[in-house]
Scaffold this motif. Structure first.
Motif, PDB file in Angstrom:
ATOM      1  N   HIS A 126      -2.399   0.845 -11.125  1.00 29.57           N
ATOM      2  CA  HIS A 126      -1.670  -0.301 -10.588  1.00 29.57           C
ATOM      3  C   HIS A 126      -2.117  -1.599 -11.237  1.00 29.57           C
ATOM      4  O   HIS A 126      -1.314  -2.490 -11.467  1.00 29.57           O
ATOM      5  CB  HIS A 126      -1.816  -0.342  -9.070  1.00 29.57           C
ATOM      6  N   LEU A 176       1.856   2.096  -3.356  1.00 25.53           N
ATOM      7  CA  LEU A 176       0.755   2.505  -4.212  1.00 25.53           C
ATOM      8  C   LEU A 176       0.143   3.838  -3.787  1.00 25.53           C
ATOM      9  O   LEU A 176      -0.630   4.411  -4.537  1.00 25.53           O
ATOM     10  CB  LEU A 176      -0.346   1.430  -4.179  1.00 25.53           C
ATOM     11  N   HIS A 228      -7.942   0.226   3.509  1.00 24.14           N
ATOM     12  CA  HIS A 228      -8.437   1.178   2.514  1.00 24.14           C
ATOM     13  C   HIS A 228      -9.934   0.940   2.267  1.00 24.14           C
ATOM     14  O   HIS A 228     -10.720   1.888   2.216  1.00 24.14           O
ATOM     15  CB  HIS A 228      -7.632   1.017   1.219  1.00 24.14           C
ATOM     16  N   ILE A 288      -5.956   3.350  -8.231  1.00 23.30           N
ATOM     17  CA  ILE A 288      -5.861   1.893  -8.270  1.00 23.30           C
ATOM     18  C   ILE A 288      -5.821   1.350  -9.697  1.00 23.30           C
ATOM     19  O   ILE A 288      -5.172   0.355  -9.982  1.00 23.30           O
ATOM     20  CB  ILE A 288      -7.012   1.274  -7.431  1.00 23.30           C
ATOM     21  N   TYR A 316      -6.751  -0.816  -2.151  1.00 18.37           N
ATOM     22  CA  TYR A 316      -5.373  -1.248  -1.911  1.00 18.37           C
ATOM     23  C   TYR A 316      -5.302  -2.428  -0.954  1.00 18.37           C
ATOM     24  O   TYR A 316      -4.529  -3.354  -1.147  1.00 18.37           O
ATOM     25  CB  TYR A 316      -4.547  -0.098  -1.320  1.00 18.37           C
ATOM     26  N   ASP A 317      -6.108  -2.370   0.101  1.00 14.61           N
ATOM     27  CA  ASP A 317      -6.095  -3.407   1.125  1.00 14.61           C
ATOM     28  C   ASP A 317      -7.347  -3.252   1.982  1.00 14.61           C
ATOM     29  O   ASP A 317      -8.178  -2.378   1.725  1.00 14.61           O
ATOM     30  CB  ASP A 317      -4.820  -3.337   1.981  1.00 14.61           C
ATOM     31  N   VAL A 359      -4.958  -6.452  -7.731  1.00 17.15           N
ATOM     32  CA  VAL A 359      -5.674  -5.478  -6.922  1.00 17.15           C
ATOM     33  C   VAL A 359      -6.837  -6.194  -6.246  1.00 17.15           C
ATOM     34  O   VAL A 359      -7.701  -6.748  -6.915  1.00 17.15           O
ATOM     35  CB  VAL A 359      -6.184  -4.306  -7.795  1.00 17.15           C
ATOM     36  N   ARG A 414       0.830  -1.208   0.000  1.00 15.31           N
ATOM     37  CA  ARG A 414       0.000   0.000   0.000  1.00 15.31           C
ATOM     38  C   ARG A 414       0.863   1.256   0.000  1.00 15.31           C
ATOM     39  O   ARG A 414       0.536   2.225  -0.667  1.00 15.31           O
ATOM     40  CB  ARG A 414      -0.944   0.014   1.189  1.00 15.31           C
TER      41      ARG A 414
END
Length: 143
Positions: free
Chosen positions: A14, A6, A113, A11, A109-110, A21, A3
């Motif tokens: 990426h 990034l 997020h 997003i 991102y995760d 993702v 993260r």
């Protein structure tokens, strides 16, 4: 941590660079105990509700995430449930004051997020549950 690498980028950029993702489901729950009276007053999708969700969709993008899809669900009374023994009943699978009213699928991102984005999601009569979407190989569902 990925993260951090990034951060500050959208997003989509990426994904285009080949990063995996993660996707998250934002499950919107509400209190259905007063659903009938609300429908009589405002209809199932009031202008305020529609505007709140349009605003949320723009916030997803501003937060650097991507909205994949989303939809409101019809009231629980319209559900049909199929049980393990293939027995079919009208109505929701589980009788509960809290019902699944809609959902979004987002790329974030995760989990942290996704949670920050979920906090922005309109759910005035309930809350939002965040769940990772399982990644399956492309061949997993092939005939």
């Amino acid at each position: 941590m990925l993260r951090l690498a990034l951060a500050g980028k959208h997003i989509t950029a990426h994904r285009e660079r080949g990063y995996v993702v993660p996707k998250y489901a934002l499950l919107i729950y509400g209190d259905s105990s007063h659903l009938d009276e609300l429908d009589q007053l405002f209809g199932p999708f009031s202008n305020d509700t529609i505007l709140a969700h349009k605003h949320f969709a723009t916030q997803i993008d501003r937060q650097g995430a991507k909205l994949i899809t989303g939809a409101p669900l019809e009231p629980p009374a319209t559900a049909t449930s199929i049980h393990l023994d293939s027995h079919i009943t009208d109505g929701p699978f589980i009788k509960s004051a809290n019902t699944l009213d809609g959902f979004y699928i987002i790329e974030a991102y995760d989990l942290d997020h996704a949670i920050e984005i979920a906090k922005l999601c309109p759910a005035p009569n309930g809350g939002v549950e965040v769940r990772p979407v399982a990644e399956l190989p492309d061949t997993a569902l092939a005939p």
